[in-house]
Design an enzyme around this catalytic site. Structure first.
Site, short mmCIF file in Angstrom:
data_model
loop_
_atom_site.label_atom_id
_atom_site.label_comp_id
_atom_site.label_asym_id
_atom_site.label_seq_id
_atom_site.Cartn_x
_atom_site.Cartn_y
_atom_site.Cartn_z
N GLY A 7 0.82 -1.28 0.07
CA GLY A 7 0.08 -0.08 0.05
C GLY A 7 0.66 1.16 0.10
N GLY B 166 3.42 1.90 -2.11
CA GLY B 166 4.10 2.04 -3.21
C GLY B 166 5.44 1.59 -3.19
CB ALA C 264 6.03 2.16 -7.64
CB ALA C 265 9.72 3.07 -3.68
CG ASP D 180 1.66 3.04 -6.61
OD1 ASP D 180 0.67 3.85 -6.29
OD2 ASP D 180 1.64 1.79 -6.00
#
Ligand code: PMV
Length: 312
Positions: A95, A97, A100-101, A142
């Site tokens: 939740g 991200g 994506a990070a 994200d």
């Protein structure tokens, strides 16, 4: 050795709806995933992030697919042997991200290691390719937040064109508490579930998607006006429609209720749901501390941070 980082995020308005072209509002948080990449003779991934129990194992195959997709998007051999280390201050909680990070961090580290000099725009589009492994049909919100930071208004490629991304200016950074259910969630399955239910039941879902759009519009106005009570009320409404589309969970609802009882201006799940995290709007150190200690007493992990601190 190449290095790179990507920000974590909270979605204030519109997760899931954003996948279907409804605008959403996202804020980067001041925790990031860092990556280091070295050319090697075989692929090794050393994931040293603090994670919810089972997170790394659950995401392992998606992580490998994501790296292959990103290498391909950089016109490189998808099986290129690399030594990849992942760490940083952003926990591997669903939740936030985190996928994506990590994609942005790894893409930046590969770019540096191989002297590719990729622009932020290219890093963002490469990370979007990587996100497909985790989210199936991601909106792109994200990876965009992970690449650029800040608070933004995001609408997935209106009329088939580029994503619409606009900066949102806060009057001042605002305290939030992110509560973790400790449950690892599968974003891809959650996103697919919403798409299936929407298709099967448009009479129920279409009005909810309209409401999500109105909430995002009203949320942006309230954020820009600094009307935090209103922002909180709208976040509560957003949580209700997320419950209606079937992406909340018992633990998320419990944490949301707990935060509201302590006086949070508003609280909602954030990200894919089905586990993962929620976010409470808690302006001021005192209110933030109250909500954080309620979570702590109840045995939940939390992050006490601010929206609007990480700028572009
Ligand atoms: O659970 P996370 O942090 O991967 O966030 C997912 C956000 C969704 O709106 C559900 C999917 C997307 O791609 O926008």
């Amino acid at each position: 050795m190449g290095k790179g980082s990507g920000y974590g995020k909270v979605i204030l308005f519109g997760e899931h709806f954003v996948v279907h072209g409804v605008p959403g509002i996202v804020s980067a948080i001041d925790s990031s995933t860092d990556a280091e990449v070295k050319k090697a003779s075989k692929l090794t991934i050393r994931d040293e992030r603090k994670t919810a129990k089972g997170y790394s194992e659950e995401k392992r195959l998606q992580q490998i697919e994501s790296i292959e997709r990103m290498l391909k998007a950089m016109d490189l051999d998808p099986k290129m042997p690399l030594d990849i280390w992942i760490g940083g201050s952003l926990p591997g909680f669903s939740g936030l991200g985190a996928s994506a990070a990590s994609s942005v961090a790894i893409a930046r580290a590969i770019s540096e290691e191989l002297n590719l000099n990729l622009s932020n725009e290219k890093i963002n589009s490469v990370a979007y390719e990587g996100e497909k492994a985790y989210a199936g049909n991601p909106s792109g919100i994200d990876n965009t937040a992970a690449t650029y930071g800040g608070v933004m208004w995001f609408k997935k490629n209106p009329a088939g064109g580029q994503d619409l991304v606009e900066k949102i200016h806060l009057k001042r950074p605002v305290e939030i508490v992110i509560g973790s259910t400790g449950k690892v969630a599968n974003t891809k399955a959650m996103v697919e579930g919403v798409a299936e239910r929407k298709k099967a039941n448009p009479a129920k879902y279409d009005p909810l998607f309209k409401q999500a759009e109105s909430l995002a519009v009203a949320g942006r106005k309230a954020i820009e006006a600094g009307d935090l009570k209103k922002v909180g009320d709208l976040m509560n409404e957003n949580h209700r429609i997320l419950q209606e589309i079937g992406v909340s969970s018992k633990e998320l609802d419990l944490l949301v209720d707990m935060a509201r009882k302590q006086g949070a201006f508003g609280a909602k799940l954030t990200g894919g749901g089905g586990g993962g995290c929620m976010v409470a709007l808690t302006p001021g150190k005192d209110l933030q501390g109250k909500v954080a200690s309620a979570f702590k007493t109840a045995g939940y992990e939390f992050i006490a941070t601010k929206i609007g601190v990480v700028t572009y």
